[in-house]
Design a protein around this motif. Structure first.
Motif, PDB file in Angstrom:
ATOM      1  N   ASP A 163       0.846  -1.195   0.000  1.00 15.27           N
ATOM      2  CA  ASP A 163       0.000   0.000   0.000  1.00 15.27           C
ATOM      3  C   ASP A 163       0.887   1.252   0.000  1.00 15.27           C
ATOM      4  O   ASP A 163       0.666   2.202  -0.750  1.00 15.27           O
ATOM      5  CB  ASP A 163      -0.910  -0.025   1.241  1.00 15.27           C
ATOM      6  N   GLU A 164       1.925   1.198   0.848  1.00 13.96           N
ATOM      7  CA  GLU A 164       2.842   2.329   0.970  1.00 13.96           C
ATOM      8  C   GLU A 164       3.530   2.609  -0.371  1.00 13.96           C
ATOM      9  O   GLU A 164       3.569   3.754  -0.836  1.00 13.96           O
ATOM     10  CB  GLU A 164       3.884   1.918   2.016  1.00 13.96           C
ATOM     11  N   GLU A 165       4.026   1.529  -0.966  1.00 12.83           N
ATOM     12  CA  GLU A 165       4.759   1.659  -2.225  1.00 12.83           C
ATOM     13  C   GLU A 165       3.835   2.162  -3.346  1.00 12.83           C
ATOM     14  O   GLU A 165       4.195   3.053  -4.110  1.00 12.83           O
ATOM     15  CB  GLU A 165       5.274   0.271  -2.593  1.00 12.83           C
ATOM     16  N   ALA A 185      -8.280  11.534   1.412  1.00 17.07           N
ATOM     17  CA  ALA A 185      -7.602  10.419   0.752  1.00 17.07           C
ATOM     18  C   ALA A 185      -6.115  10.736   0.819  1.00 17.07           C
ATOM     19  O   ALA A 185      -5.377  10.631  -0.143  1.00 17.07           O
ATOM     20  CB  ALA A 185      -8.094  10.250  -0.674  1.00 17.07           C
ATOM     21  N   GLY A 186      -5.706  11.135   2.018  1.00 20.11           N
ATOM     22  CA  GLY A 186      -4.315  11.493   2.255  1.00 20.11           C
ATOM     23  C   GLY A 186      -3.595  10.365   2.960  1.00 20.11           C
ATOM     24  O   GLY A 186      -4.060   9.217   2.991  1.00 20.11           O
ATOM     25  N   SER A 187      -2.488  10.742   3.549  1.00 15.17           N
ATOM     26  CA  SER A 187      -1.669   9.770   4.258  1.00 15.17           C
ATOM     27  C   SER A 187      -2.468   9.046   5.351  1.00 15.17           C
ATOM     28  O   SER A 187      -2.304   7.840   5.579  1.00 15.17           O
ATOM     29  CB  SER A 187      -0.486  10.540   4.827  1.00 15.17           C
ATOM     30  N   LEU A 188      -3.380   9.788   6.001  1.00 15.55           N
ATOM     31  CA  LEU A 188      -4.167   9.177   7.087  1.00 15.55           C
ATOM     32  C   LEU A 188      -5.119   8.089   6.587  1.00 15.55           C
ATOM     33  O   LEU A 188      -5.501   7.202   7.337  1.00 15.55           O
ATOM     34  CB  LEU A 188      -4.994  10.257   7.797  1.00 15.55           C
ATOM     35  N   ALA A 189      -5.489   8.166   5.316  1.00 16.92           N
ATOM     36  CA  ALA A 189      -6.435   7.182   4.771  1.00 16.92           C
ATOM     37  C   ALA A 189      -5.725   5.935   4.247  1.00 16.92           C
ATOM     38  O   ALA A 189      -6.375   4.986   3.808  1.00 16.92           O
ATOM     39  CB  ALA A 189      -7.258   7.815   3.655  1.00 16.92           C
ATOM     40  N   TYR A 244       1.507   7.373   2.248  1.00 11.82           N
ATOM     41  CA  TYR A 244       1.539   8.584   1.419  1.00 11.82           C
ATOM     42  C   TYR A 244       0.173   9.109   0.994  1.00 11.82           C
ATOM     43  O   TYR A 244       0.050  10.247   0.578  1.00 11.82           O
ATOM     44  CB  TYR A 244       2.400   8.333   0.177  1.00 11.82           C
ATOM     45  N   GLY A 245      -0.835   8.236   1.032  1.00 11.52           N
ATOM     46  CA  GLY A 245      -2.154   8.670   0.574  1.00 11.52           C
ATOM     47  C   GLY A 245      -2.312   8.447  -0.927  1.00 11.52           C
ATOM     48  O   GLY A 245      -1.344   8.156  -1.634  1.00 11.52           O
ATOM     49  N   SER A 246      -3.552   8.601  -1.406  1.00 10.66           N
ATOM     50  CA  SER A 246      -3.771   8.467  -2.858  1.00 10.66           C
ATOM     51  C   SER A 246      -3.965   9.857  -3.469  1.00 10.66           C
ATOM     52  O   SER A 246      -3.070  10.371  -4.136  1.00 10.66           O
ATOM     53  CB  SER A 246      -4.930   7.517  -3.151  1.00 10.66           C
ATOM     54  N   ALA A 247      -5.088  10.510  -3.192  1.00 11.71           N
ATOM     55  CA  ALA A 247      -5.335  11.825  -3.804  1.00 11.71           C
ATOM     56  C   ALA A 247      -4.303  12.877  -3.369  1.00 11.71           C
ATOM     57  O   ALA A 247      -3.959  13.776  -4.133  1.00 11.71           O
ATOM     58  CB  ALA A 247      -6.746  12.299  -3.462  1.00 11.71           C
ATOM     59  N   LEU A 248      -3.815  12.768  -2.134  1.00  4.74           N
ATOM     60  CA  LEU A 248      -2.851  13.788  -1.667  1.00  4.74           C
ATOM     61  C   LEU A 248      -1.410  13.461  -2.052  1.00  4.74           C
ATOM     62  O   LEU A 248      -0.547  14.329  -2.004  1.00  4.74           O
ATOM     63  CB  LEU A 248      -2.941  13.983  -0.149  1.00  4.74           C
ATOM     64  N   SER A 249      -1.146  12.220  -2.446  1.00  4.89           N
ATOM     65  CA  SER A 249       0.235  11.856  -2.775  1.00  4.89           C
ATOM     66  C   SER A 249       0.802  12.699  -3.937  1.00  4.89           C
ATOM     67  O   SER A 249       1.920  13.220  -3.834  1.00  4.89           O
ATOM     68  CB  SER A 249       0.313  10.354  -3.062  1.00  4.89           C
ATOM     69  N   PRO A 250       0.036  12.887  -5.043  1.00  4.13           N
ATOM     70  CA  PRO A 250       0.547  13.761  -6.106  1.00  4.13           C
ATOM     71  C   PRO A 250       0.755  15.196  -5.616  1.00  4.13           C
ATOM     72  O   PRO A 250       1.677  15.891  -6.059  1.00  4.13           O
ATOM     73  CB  PRO A 250      -0.575  13.728  -7.163  1.00  4.13           C
ATOM     74  N   ILE A 251      -0.102  15.607  -4.689  1.00  2.86           N
ATOM     75  CA  ILE A 251      -0.012  16.976  -4.157  1.00  2.86           C
ATOM     76  C   ILE A 251       1.272  17.122  -3.329  1.00  2.86           C
ATOM     77  O   ILE A 251       2.009  18.098  -3.439  1.00  2.86           O
ATOM     78  CB  ILE A 251      -1.289  17.300  -3.354  1.00  2.86           C
TER      79      ILE A 251
END
Ligand code: MRU
Length: 349
Positions: free
Chosen positions: A126-128, A153-157, A161-168
């Protein structure tokens, strides 16, 4: 989630003990709590101490592994299959939960050690995956961009790293001038509580808006793109995500701005033909009628602003039809929201 400049893990398991950030206390208090048994971990998933697709998946995998550790050899089979049912009933919409439980269950039938190994592997993957979602998602973020998101949908979710916030996160690390519009996400306010907290820890410019304000800001040309997460995606691309996602997607389509769903492959449910087959979790009406937070004098409190005696209805998710989605940002790249592209993605794992 960034704390003192460091991205921490939301959840992990060491020596059979699951440690997780208590998300019900955020943004007011940061506390890591520990869970020693699978039923305790189930309670935390249900109460949303831990929430969000990937973090729920990791928690469920760890809970399944805990059940194998707790089981006695004389009734192992009965014990672990009852535990599996209990875990699967905690949050019915989240695909990652079923994905993790099934894999850990199968491994556990070989030995409890294999169950632990598999649960750790799922958390690690998941992390990777989320890191790589950040890599591909960053490529479509312009140097100056106003990005809107919904829920958390950030690191906390997820595990990290999160999904939606990871690109951010990655765009900001590359010094792109970005600003994030964060909607409250009633009824539990994961946007104004969790996403805003994460972004402020990372010093990323952001503004909280009321739930019903996003279409206005899109119409005003203040939002260049929307990126959200997902809880389950059917084989045809129909997407279950936090209630309120659908109306954001409709507004984005109407005003012709891109609407992306950032998601690891583990969230796709190839056995589910379309959105109509995704079970929608209904939660307690109290979540709509009551709001918990901090009062002006600093005390935790619950208040209501609703008419006493009125009923409420509380679906936790809605389904965004595939045709409203520009693309899925996955750990393998950005794909079109259709059956062929999803099938190809899942074949290559
Ligand atoms: O009910 P929650 O908070 O567990 O909801 C799940 C979510 O966090 C959201 O739907 C999110 O946008 C996608 S999951 C990363």
């Amino acid at each position: 989630m960034k704390n003192n400049g460091e991205l921490l893990r939301t959840i992990e398991m060491n020596h059979g003990i699951v440690s997780m950030i208590d998300q019900n206390l955020l943004p007011f208090e940061f506390k890591i709590i520990q869970s020693y048994t699978y039923s305790e971990t189930c309670q935390h998933i249900k109460r949303m101490t831990v929430r969000g697709a990937g973090a729920i998946g990791a928690a469920a995998g760890f809970a399944m592994a805990q059940a194998f550790l707790q089981a006695k050899s004389e009734n192992l089979q009965a014990y672990v299959s009852a535990a599996r049912k209990e875990i699967e009933q905690t949050r019915p919409t989240a695909r990652n939960l079923f994905y993790a439980v099934e894999k850990v269950y199968k491994a556990g039938l070989i030995s409890p050690e294999k169950a632990i190994e598999k649960a750790q592997q799922i958390a690690h993957e998941d992390e990777e995956a989320c890191y790589n979602i950040g890599y591909y998602g960053n490529e479509i973020i312009a140097h100056k961009a106003n990005i809107a998101t919904h829920c958390n949908a950030g690191s906390l979710a997820f595990v990290r790293y999160g999904s939606a916030l990871s690109p951010i996160y990655q765009a900001f690390a590359q010094q792109k001038e970005i600003h994030v519009w964060v909607d409250e996400t009633r009824p539990r306010n994961q946007g104004s509580r969790l996403t805003a907290w994460e972004l402020s820890k990372a010093n990323i410019p952001h503004t909280i808006i009321a739930d019903n304000a996003m279409a206005f800001f899109i119409q005003q040309g203040k939002i260049d793109m929307v990126i959200v997460g997902a809880d389950r995606i059917a084989a045809n691309g129909d997407t279950a995500n936090k209630i309120g996602t659908l109306e954001k997607a409709l507004a984005a389509k109407h005003y012709n701005i891109p609407f992306y769903v950032a998601v690891p492959s583990s969230t796709f449910d190839i056995d589910c033909k379309s959105g109509d087959h995704i079970p929608i979790e209904y939660r307690s009406e109290d979540e709509v009628l009551w709001i918990s937070g901090k009062s002006k004098n600093g005390l935790f409190c619950e208040i209501t602003t609703s008419n006493p005696g009125s009923k409420a209805s509380n679906p936790a998710f809605d389904i965004t039809p595939a045709e409203l989605i520009t693309g899925f940002i996955t750990e393998k790249g950005i794909i079109k929201p259709n059956r062929a592209a999803i099938g190809k993605l899942l074949l290559n794992i």
